[in-house]
Design a protein around this motif. Structure first.
Motif, PDB file in Angstrom:
ATOM      1  N   TRP A  26       0.828  -1.213   0.000  1.00  0.00           N
ATOM      2  CA  TRP A  26       0.000   0.000   0.000  1.00  0.00           C
ATOM      3  C   TRP A  26       0.857   1.256   0.000  1.00  0.00           C
ATOM      4  CZ3 TRP A  26      -0.490  -4.270   2.968  1.00  0.00           C
ATOM      5  CH2 TRP A  26       0.131  -4.264   4.206  1.00  0.00           C
ATOM      6  N   SER A  37      -2.522   1.647  -6.504  1.00  0.00           N
ATOM      7  CA  SER A  37      -3.023   1.386  -5.159  1.00  0.00           C
ATOM      8  C   SER A  37      -2.854  -0.098  -4.859  1.00  0.00           C
ATOM      9  CB  SER A  37      -4.498   1.786  -5.031  1.00  0.00           C
ATOM     10  OG  SER A  37      -5.305   0.950  -5.845  1.00  0.00           O
ATOM     11  N   LYS A  39      -4.075  -3.118  -1.558  1.00  0.00           N
ATOM     12  CA  LYS A  39      -4.762  -3.344  -0.286  1.00  0.00           C
ATOM     13  C   LYS A  39      -4.616  -4.804   0.115  1.00  0.00           C
ATOM     14  CE  LYS A  39      -9.090  -3.838  -2.687  1.00  0.00           C
ATOM     15  NZ  LYS A  39      -9.528  -3.029  -3.750  1.00  0.00           N
ATOM     16  N   SER A  43      -2.061  -5.907   8.242  1.00  0.00           N
ATOM     17  CA  SER A  43      -1.155  -4.757   8.202  1.00  0.00           C
ATOM     18  C   SER A  43       0.309  -5.165   8.009  1.00  0.00           C
ATOM     19  CB  SER A  43      -1.293  -3.919   9.469  1.00  0.00           C
ATOM     20  OG  SER A  43      -0.983  -4.701  10.603  1.00  0.00           O
ATOM     21  N   PHE A  51      -2.559 -10.029  -1.288  1.00  0.00           N
ATOM     22  CA  PHE A  51      -2.936  -8.633  -1.439  1.00  0.00           C
ATOM     23  C   PHE A  51      -3.251  -8.370  -2.904  1.00  0.00           C
ATOM     24  CE2 PHE A  51       1.651  -8.764  -1.962  1.00  0.00           C
ATOM     25  CZ  PHE A  51       1.934  -7.861  -2.975  1.00  0.00           C
TER      26      PHE A  51
END
Length: 151
Positions: A26, A37, A39, A43, A51
């Protein structure tokens, strides 16, 4: 036949700092010209995590035609501060991104290896895609160096 390119750069940050930043896709759009982009559901990406990334490539740059690629990745290897490998699948091809990090006199020697292949009608553009990625990969690493060293 897949294309492969490898580029290295020295960054005045520790291997742990560089690794922590580059293994968060990200952030890629901040330094890689093709990334728009990304996502994930977590985390911190570990082996087996996945992803998604949106990529835009202009094979005839500076001319405007562009390829929009939705790519789904899986992390295949992750050793903090040392190396990271992911493999992405898109509608008509695949890619692998490998980061290898080594301590250097400056801080970290980062080597990025990009391997990719496409099929279908996109295969006709493979020479243009190879040439464009050979231009963009060093630009991306230079952008990354500037970004990390300014922190």
């Amino acid at each position: 036949m897949p294309a492969q390119m490898q580029h290295s750069i020295d960054i005045a940050r520790s291997p742990a700092e560089v690794y922590a930043f580059i293994t968060q896709p990200w952030h890629w759009h901040h330094w890689h010209p093709s990334s728009r982009s990304a996502k994930a559901q977590v985390s911190e990406l570990a082996v087996g995590d996945s992803f998604d990334e949106e990529i835009v490539v202009q094979p005839l740059a500076p001319l405007p035609p562009s390829l929009h690629r939705e790519t789904h990745y899986q992390v295949l290897a992750a050793a903090p501060g040392q190396h990271w490998l992911c493999r992405g699948q898109m509608r008509d091809g695949w890619l692998e991104i490998r980061y290898q990090l080594q301590p250097s006199v400056v801080g970290t020697r980062l080597t990025r290896t990009l391997t990719f292949d496409v099929g279908g009608i996109t295969r006709l553009m493979m020479p243009l895609l190879r040439r464009r990625q050979r231009v963009l990969s060093p630009v991306a690493l230079s952008n990354l160096k500037t970004l990390l060293e300014a922190r």
